[in-house]
Design an enzyme around this catalytic site. Structure first.
Site, mmCIF file in Angstrom:
data_model
loop_
_atom_site.group_PDB
_atom_site.id
_atom_site.type_symbol
_atom_site.label_atom_id
_atom_site.label_comp_id
_atom_site.label_asym_id
_atom_site.label_seq_id
_atom_site.Cartn_x
_atom_site.Cartn_y
_atom_site.Cartn_z
ATOM 1 N N MET A 104 -12.786 3.816 -3.523
ATOM 2 C CA MET A 104 -13.334 3.011 -2.618
ATOM 3 C C MET A 104 -12.197 2.304 -1.956
ATOM 4 S SD MET A 104 -16.400 3.522 -2.857
ATOM 5 C CE MET A 104 -17.842 2.694 -2.439
ATOM 6 N N ASN A 134 -14.291 14.118 0.986
ATOM 7 C CA ASN A 134 -14.864 12.968 0.815
ATOM 8 C C ASN A 134 -16.478 13.103 0.555
ATOM 9 O OD1 ASN A 134 -14.950 10.193 0.041
ATOM 10 N ND2 ASN A 134 -15.595 9.908 2.116
ATOM 11 N N HIS A 168 -19.838 11.210 1.111
ATOM 12 C CA HIS A 168 -20.438 9.779 1.645
ATOM 13 C C HIS A 168 -21.919 9.845 1.674
ATOM 14 C CE1 HIS A 168 -20.220 6.128 3.865
ATOM 15 N NE2 HIS A 168 -21.225 6.626 4.688
ATOM 16 N N LYS A 221 0.993 -1.141 0.059
ATOM 17 C CA LYS A 221 -0.200 0.121 0.158
ATOM 18 C C LYS A 221 0.675 1.420 -0.137
ATOM 19 C CE LYS A 221 -3.891 2.150 2.392
ATOM 20 N NZ LYS A 221 -5.014 1.883 3.207
HETATM 21 C C1 GAR Z 1 -21.330 7.834 -4.460
HETATM 22 O O1 GAR Z 1 -22.629 7.649 -4.072
HETATM 23 C C2 GAR Z 1 -20.399 8.069 -3.261
HETATM 24 O O2 GAR Z 1 -21.281 9.127 -2.068
HETATM 25 C C3 GAR Z 1 -20.228 6.843 -2.752
HETATM 26 O O3 GAR Z 1 -19.972 6.060 -3.915
HETATM 27 C C4 GAR Z 1 -20.770 6.489 -4.972
HETATM 28 C C5 GAR Z 1 -19.973 6.806 -6.239
HETATM 29 O O4 GAR Z 1 -20.612 7.177 -7.336
HETATM 30 N N1 GAR Z 1 -18.888 6.805 -1.914
HETATM 31 C C6 GAR Z 1 -19.007 6.126 -0.828
HETATM 32 O O5 GAR Z 1 -19.790 5.086 -0.577
HETATM 33 C C7 GAR Z 1 -17.697 6.194 -0.081
HETATM 34 N N2 GAR Z 1 -17.822 5.583 1.004
HETATM 35 P P1 GAR Z 1 -20.259 7.862 -8.581
HETATM 36 O O6 GAR Z 1 -18.891 7.004 -8.945
HETATM 37 O O7 GAR Z 1 -21.210 7.661 -9.631
HETATM 38 O O8 GAR Z 1 -19.860 9.332 -8.060
#
Ligand code: GAR
Length: 191
Positions: free
Chosen positions: A90, A107, A109, A65
């Site tokens: 992610m 970020n 969420h 990492k």
């Molecule tokens: C979004 O809903 C974001 O909030 C979530 O992933 C999705 C990405 O959608 N993020 C998480 O869950 C982080 N823990 P996108 O690729 O279409 O923007």
């Protein structure tokens, strides 16, 4: 203008929405780089449409990492990036990465943190049968989804909602508040 790097792993709709707001002049920043840890992320196609440079830093190609993140940091340094915008990225960034960009990583969420942290927030809120959930934009600290909140907006879960309709409502709110939150930070209106 401040230079943004947008980190993605998948679909990239939040990234695309932000690129639209930048193009319209509603977010006054430069989208200098898109970083994806996933070579198959559809977000990369979207970035290409906008003519934004992107780079794939594939975790599988690194033995640790630490080396994976060192490569990302080299890319950011080469572009003199001011802010890192996580948009569906992610992976958990290590404490040393967070320290290098302290208060400069944002970020989004899809829940009202501290409720439902982690990778499956919408599904978990749905299964918990909550009557309201929402969206949080926060600074990233060393924890998982624990950093200081910049903006939060509620989304009601109505009797006739399905998981799909709830997801749609949450995404619509994401597209509103991520640009707003980024503007607050760029204007120095959040501490
Ligand atoms: C979004 O809903 C974001 O909030 C979530 O992933 C999705 C990405 O959608 N993020 C998480 O869950 C982080 N823990 P996108 O690729 O279409 O923007």
């Amino acid at each position: 203008m401040k230079k943004l790097a947008i980190f993605v792993s998948g679909n990239g709709t939040n990234m695309e929405n932000l690129l639209c707001r930048i193009r319209e002049g509603k977010v006054r920043a430069e989208a200098s780089l898109v970083v994806s840890d996933n070579p198959g992320a559809y977000a990369l196609e979207r970035a290409k449409k906008f003519g934004v440079e992107s780079v794939v830093v594939d975790r599988k190609k690194f033995d640790s990492k630490e080396n994976f993140e060192a490569e990302i940091q080299r890319r950011l340094a080469a572009k003199k990036i001011d802010y890192v915008i996580l948009a569906g990225f992610m992976r958990i960034l290590s404490p040393s990465f967070v320290r290098a960009y302290r208060d400069r990583i944002l970020n989004i969420h899809p829940a009202l943190l501290p409720d439902f942290p982690g990778a499956h927030a919408i599904q978990e809120a749905w299964e918990a049968k909550v009557r309201k959930t929402g969206v949080t934009v926060h600074f990233v600290d060393e924890g998982v989804d624990t950093g200081p909140v910049i903006l939060q907006r509620e989304v009601a879960v109505e009797a006739n909602d399905t998981l799909e309709s709830l997801e749609k409502k949450i995404h619509a709110v994401e597209y509103e508040i991520y640009p707003e939150a980024i503007n607050l930070v760029l204007k120095g209106e959040v501490k």
